[in-house]
Each structure stands twice: as structure tokens, then as C-alpha cells.
Design a protein around this motif. Structure first.
Motif, PDB file in Angstrom:
ATOM      1  N   ILE A  87      67.318  31.983 -47.926  1.00  0.00           N
ATOM      2  CA  ILE A  87      66.493  33.020 -47.315  1.00  0.00           C
ATOM      3  C   ILE A  87      65.031  32.569 -47.234  1.00  0.00           C
ATOM      4  O   ILE A  87      64.160  33.367 -46.928  1.00  0.00           O
ATOM      5  N   THR A  88      64.776  31.293 -47.484  1.00  0.00           N
ATOM      6  CA  THR A  88      63.402  30.788 -47.495  1.00  0.00           C
ATOM      7  C   THR A  88      62.701  31.053 -46.172  1.00  0.00           C
ATOM      8  O   THR A  88      61.559  31.506 -46.140  1.00  0.00           O
ATOM      9  N   HIS A  89      63.366  30.770 -45.074  1.00  0.00           N
ATOM     10  CA  HIS A  89      62.754  30.899 -43.750  1.00  0.00           C
ATOM     11  C   HIS A  89      63.258  32.164 -43.058  1.00  0.00           C
ATOM     12  O   HIS A  89      63.856  32.105 -41.980  1.00  0.00           O
ATOM     13  N   THR A  90      63.034  33.306 -43.706  1.00  0.00           N
ATOM     14  CA  THR A  90      63.452  34.592 -43.152  1.00  0.00           C
ATOM     15  C   THR A  90      62.270  35.548 -43.069  1.00  0.00           C
ATOM     16  O   THR A  90      61.265  35.396 -43.772  1.00  0.00           O
ATOM     17  N   LYS A  91      62.413  36.553 -42.238  1.00  0.00           N
ATOM     18  CA  LYS A  91      61.404  37.603 -42.140  1.00  0.00           C
ATOM     19  C   LYS A  91      61.270  38.330 -43.473  1.00  0.00           C
ATOM     20  O   LYS A  91      60.159  38.693 -43.883  1.00  0.00           O
ATOM     21  N   ALA A  92      62.400  38.528 -44.165  1.00  0.00           N
ATOM     22  CA  ALA A  92      62.374  39.233 -45.452  1.00  0.00           C
ATOM     23  C   ALA A  92      61.476  38.504 -46.448  1.00  0.00           C
ATOM     24  O   ALA A  92      60.675  39.138 -47.151  1.00  0.00           O
ATOM     25  N   ARG A  93      61.595  37.194 -46.524  1.00  0.00           N
ATOM     26  CA  ARG A  93      60.754  36.419 -47.436  1.00  0.00           C
ATOM     27  C   ARG A  93      59.293  36.469 -47.002  1.00  0.00           C
ATOM     28  O   ARG A  93      58.385  36.674 -47.812  1.00  0.00           O
ATOM     29  N   ARG A  94      59.052  36.309 -45.709  1.00  0.00           N
ATOM     30  CA  ARG A  94      57.677  36.306 -45.210  1.00  0.00           C
ATOM     31  C   ARG A  94      56.983  37.638 -45.479  1.00  0.00           C
ATOM     32  O   ARG A  94      55.813  37.677 -45.867  1.00  0.00           O
ATOM     33  N   GLU A  95      57.697  38.741 -45.275  1.00  0.00           N
ATOM     34  CA  GLU A  95      57.099  40.061 -45.499  1.00  0.00           C
ATOM     35  C   GLU A  95      56.839  40.307 -46.979  1.00  0.00           C
ATOM     36  O   GLU A  95      55.841  40.942 -47.342  1.00  0.00           O
ATOM     37  N   ALA A  96      57.727  39.813 -47.837  1.00  0.00           N
ATOM     38  CA  ALA A  96      57.535  39.992 -49.282  1.00  0.00           C
ATOM     39  C   ALA A  96      56.310  39.240 -49.780  1.00  0.00           C
ATOM     40  O   ALA A  96      55.487  39.772 -50.524  1.00  0.00           O
ATOM     41  N   THR A  97      56.166  37.997 -49.368  1.00  0.00           N
ATOM     42  CA  THR A  97      55.019  37.219 -49.823  1.00  0.00           C
ATOM     43  C   THR A  97      53.728  37.708 -49.178  1.00  0.00           C
ATOM     44  O   THR A  97      52.652  37.593 -49.773  1.00  0.00           O
ATOM     45  N   ALA A  98      53.814  38.292 -47.989  1.00  0.00           N
ATOM     46  CA  ALA A  98      52.619  38.809 -47.326  1.00  0.00           C
ATOM     47  C   ALA A  98      51.980  39.943 -48.118  1.00  0.00           C
ATOM     48  O   ALA A  98      50.758  40.141 -48.045  1.00  0.00           O
ATOM     49  N   GLY A 278      65.528  24.223 -35.773  1.00  0.00           N
ATOM     50  CA  GLY A 278      65.605  25.675 -35.677  1.00  0.00           C
ATOM     51  C   GLY A 278      64.301  26.366 -35.995  1.00  0.00           C
ATOM     52  O   GLY A 278      63.246  26.056 -35.428  1.00  0.00           O
ATOM     53  N   ASN A 279      64.363  27.318 -36.924  1.00  0.00           N
ATOM     54  CA  ASN A 279      63.247  28.199 -37.243  1.00  0.00           C
ATOM     55  C   ASN A 279      62.067  27.438 -37.840  1.00  0.00           C
ATOM     56  O   ASN A 279      62.235  26.666 -38.785  1.00  0.00           O
ATOM     57  N   ASN A 280      60.875  27.694 -37.303  1.00  0.00           N
ATOM     58  CA  ASN A 280      59.658  27.089 -37.881  1.00  0.00           C
ATOM     59  C   ASN A 280      58.573  28.131 -38.120  1.00  0.00           C
ATOM     60  O   ASN A 280      57.407  27.773 -38.352  1.00  0.00           O
ATOM     61  N   VAL A 281      58.922  29.417 -38.067  1.00  0.00           N
ATOM     62  CA  VAL A 281      57.918  30.477 -38.199  1.00  0.00           C
ATOM     63  C   VAL A 281      57.223  30.415 -39.555  1.00  0.00           C
ATOM     64  O   VAL A 281      56.012  30.649 -39.659  1.00  0.00           O
ATOM     65  N   SER A 282      57.976  30.083 -40.612  1.00  0.00           N
ATOM     66  CA  SER A 282      57.389  30.026 -41.948  1.00  0.00           C
ATOM     67  C   SER A 282      56.343  28.926 -42.083  1.00  0.00           C
ATOM     68  O   SER A 282      55.552  28.928 -43.024  1.00  0.00           O
ATOM     69  N   GLY A 285      54.922  28.207 -36.832  1.00  0.00           N
ATOM     70  CA  GLY A 285      55.398  28.021 -35.472  1.00  0.00           C
ATOM     71  C   GLY A 285      55.803  29.312 -34.782  1.00  0.00           C
ATOM     72  O   GLY A 285      55.639  30.405 -35.316  1.00  0.00           O
ATOM     73  N   THR A 286      56.395  29.152 -33.607  1.00  0.00           N
ATOM     74  CA  THR A 286      56.766  30.302 -32.776  1.00  0.00           C
ATOM     75  C   THR A 286      58.266  30.469 -32.607  1.00  0.00           C
ATOM     76  O   THR A 286      58.704  31.428 -31.974  1.00  0.00           O
ATOM     77  N   VAL A 287      59.051  29.561 -33.162  1.00  0.00           N
ATOM     78  CA  VAL A 287      60.505  29.592 -32.952  1.00  0.00           C
ATOM     79  C   VAL A 287      61.151  30.412 -34.059  1.00  0.00           C
ATOM     80  O   VAL A 287      61.271  29.963 -35.200  1.00  0.00           O
ATOM     81  N   ASP A 288      61.565  31.625 -33.715  1.00  0.00           N
ATOM     82  CA  ASP A 288      62.156  32.560 -34.679  1.00  0.00           C
ATOM     83  C   ASP A 288      63.628  32.734 -34.345  1.00  0.00           C
ATOM     84  O   ASP A 288      63.996  33.485 -33.442  1.00  0.00           O
ATOM     85  N   VAL A 289      64.466  32.021 -35.053  1.00  0.00           N
ATOM     86  CA  VAL A 289      65.903  32.020 -34.814  1.00  0.00           C
ATOM     87  C   VAL A 289      66.596  31.999 -36.172  1.00  0.00           C
ATOM     88  O   VAL A 289      66.070  31.410 -37.119  1.00  0.00           O
ATOM     89  N   PRO A 290      67.746  32.664 -36.327  1.00  0.00           N
ATOM     90  CA  PRO A 290      68.421  32.689 -37.633  1.00  0.00           C
ATOM     91  C   PRO A 290      69.161  31.386 -37.937  1.00  0.00           C
ATOM     92  O   PRO A 290      70.370  31.358 -38.164  1.00  0.00           O
ATOM     93  N   PHE A 291      68.414  30.297 -37.942  1.00  0.00           N
ATOM     94  CA  PHE A 291      68.998  28.964 -38.108  1.00  0.00           C
ATOM     95  C   PHE A 291      67.892  28.039 -38.580  1.00  0.00           C
ATOM     96  O   PHE A 291      66.837  27.932 -37.949  1.00  0.00           O
TER      97      PHE A 291
END
Length: 317
Positions: A87-98, A278-282, A285-291
Motif C-alpha cells: 500500500i506504499t504507493h496508494t492514496k490511502a497512504r498519501r492521505e495518512a502521511t499528509a 506504473g504509479n509515480n504519484v508518491s 508524478g502524474t500517473v495515478d494507476v493501481p499498479f
């Protein structure tokens, strides 16, 4: 105290910095529930409250955990995620650390890996990792070659590298445990060349034969190899077009890590390079994909602006 208990305390206290007045959330999915419960028991006397949540495993690394997990993650001081999928590169992780939570993720951890790698000197690993991150941040262009045929050029100008040191003690910090890697996203749409993954692939494991990936303008255009290559190509196609993005260049910095087929440890092995898709948002980046799938390259030579910092897997940092 058992070896497992000692390793768990190292993770909780030395690395995550858990304090007696804090609330800890231990996340687990079904395959790793038994180990997670053992670690939660070690954590109980170390925190004010320990909350345990378990859910069914996701299909891919980078896929979001189910409700109400993201909400709970935002309400605690620290999170230890002991799950089979990252779950490192997920919205859930990003929102929690934010909002200030500290999040340590341990995707695919085993008891053997935990005991072996948590005995490493994380202060020394942190110093090495910070140094490599600085080298990456200062560079304009990275190039990776390997004896199996990798030759990929990755523009990285103006991108700040992340030092995953294993020390997650400040509000909003996050990273893997075990840790020891410096990484960054390449400039989107600019990587060119061939990547031959010959170590391991996240979600697939140790490779029986190399997986050859052709990259044009930052996107995967072709995947060649055997059964594992076909499995990888299928997973990428199912995740959508964004999964073809070359998302990450990383350098392992942990001398206690070894290649096991579990990406959590594999990408930390000193003397290896990994490239993820895949995902580089964390990473900004701008690529938000569940991969988000990492591939390990063995015996790499890594050039930064033409200067080698790794030569055939031997560090020069």
C-alpha cells in the motif's frame, strides 16, 4: 525475548519511533495475519493503544485498501502495514502521511526476513542512503547497463530523490521496513532504451528467465520472455495504459538484504538497481494507476551524468 520479538521491537521503536503515548494501527491482510498478530502483541505494551485491522488481500501492488482502512489510517499516530500487497504507493497512504501519520509498510514480509534484516545497522544504512539520494538529486541523466542487455537512459533533471532510510520517526514520514534504498521518478515521457529484468519482479518473484522490456518515450512498448514475461504483460495490460509508465529508478543500500523473490527485500539489496512501472504519484508524478511493479536488475552499472556510481554491481558510493 525471542529473535522475532527482538526484531519487532527494533522495527517499532528504533525505526518507527513508537512512543508510549501514541496510537498504532497494525494493518494486515489474510496471508500475513498470523505474523501481524504476533507483531501487534509485541507492540501492545509499547503504545497507548494498538488497533488491529485485517482485510482480504488485494490483487495488485498499489491497489487501494478497503474502507474503513483509509479513514483509520488518518486518525492514528503511526501505521505498520503487514500486507501481502503493497500500500506504499496508494492514496490511502498519501492521505495518512499528509495529516501527520507515520507509515511503515512491510509488503510480503516473512518472519525470516524480519529477523535477518532488522538486525542491520539502520543508522549506517540511513547515512549511505541519504548520500545516494543526494547523488541522484544532483544528476541530470541516469543510464543503466547490465551484462544481460539492459541499456536504458533516464532523464532525471530537477527531480528530488527520496531516501528510504528505515528511520520513520517524524510526522508525515513513510517508507518500507526493512528499508535501504534511494529512488526517484524519471522525467515522464522521456526514458529510452531496453530494460532486462533478471533478478525478480514484484508479484511474480524470482525470475526463471530474463524479462526484456522495450521503452520508448517513457512508456513500455514491448515485453519479451517466457511464461513470467507473459504474466507480467497481462498484469500490466489489465491495469490500464498508465501501467506502462516507467515510474521509478531505485538503488539498493542495505547490506543485510538478499535476493529472495520478495520485492520488499529484493529492491533493498546493496549492489542492485530496480526500475518500476506504473504509479509515480508518491514520487511527485502524474500517473495515478493501481499498479506499481518493481523489477530487479543484477550486476548493474549505473552512470549519473556519465560517472559510474555502481560498476557491475559493485558500489562506488
Amino acid at each position: 525475548m525471542s529473535d522475532l520479538e527482538r526484531a519487532a521491537r527494533q522495527a517499532l521503536v528504533t525505526c518507527l519511533g513508537l512512543r508510549p503515548e501514541e496510537t498504532l494501527l497494525v494493518l494486515a491482510d489474510t496471508p500475513l495475519a498470523e505474523l501481524a498478530r504476533q507483531i501487534a502483541r509485541v507492540a501492545t505494551p509499547l503504545a497507548r493503544e494498538v488497533v488491529y485491522l485485517e482485510y482480504a488481500p488485494r490483487q495488485r501492488n498499489g491497489e487501494e485498501p478497503p474502507a474503513p482502512v483509509p479513514t483509520v489510517m488518518r486518525l492514528v499516530d503511526a501505521v505498520l502495514a503487514i500486507t501481502s500487497r503493497s500500500i506504499t504507493h496508494t492514496k490511502a497512504r498519501r492521505e495518512a502521511t499528509a495529516v501527520g501519520a507515520r507509515v511503515a509498510t512491510m509488503p510480503g514480509i516473512t518472519e525470516d526476513m524480519l529477523v535477518r534484516t532488522m538486525n542491520a545497522d539502520y543508522e549506517a544504512i540511513a547515512a549511505r542512503t541519504e548520500h545516494v539520494a543526494q547523488l541522484l538529486t544532483q544528476a541530470q541523466v541516469a543510464r543503466v547497463t547490465t551484462p544481460k542487455g539492459t541499456d536504458i537512459t533516464l532523464p532525471i533533471a530537477g527531480i528530488r530523490a527520496i531516501a528510504s532510510t528505515g528511520l520513520i520517526r517524524q510526522k508525515g514520514q513513510w517508507g518500507n521496513l526493512p528499508s535501504g534504498e534511494a529512488y526517484l521518478m524519471p522525467e515522464e515521457g522521456k526514458a529510452q532504451g531496453v530494460i532486462v529484468v533478471d533478478g525478480a519482479l514484484a508479484g511474480i518473484g524470482m525470475l526463471e528467465e530474463p524479462v526484456r522490456v522495450t521503452v520508448e518515450n517513457g512508456l513500455v512498448t514491448n515485453i519479451e520472455g517466457g511464461t513470467q514475461a507473459r504474466d507480467f504483460a497481462k498484469q500490466m495490460a489489465e491495469a490500464g495504459p498508465g501501467a506502462r509508465n516507467v515510474a521509478e529508478l531505485g538503488v539498493g543500500t542495505n547490506p543485510a538484504a538478499r535476493l529472495t523473490g520478495r520485492i520488499l527485500e529484493d529492491e533493498k539489496v546493496l549492489g542492485t538497481v530496480h526500475i518500476a512501472f506504473g504509479n509515480n504519484v508518491s514520487m511527485g508524478g502524474t500517473v495515478d494507476v493501481p499498479f506499481h511493479v518493481d523489477g530487479i536488475l543484477l550486476n548493474p552499472t549505473l552512470f549519473l551524468d556519465g560517472e559510474p556510481i555502481l560498476v557491475d554491481g559493485v558500489p562506488r558510493f
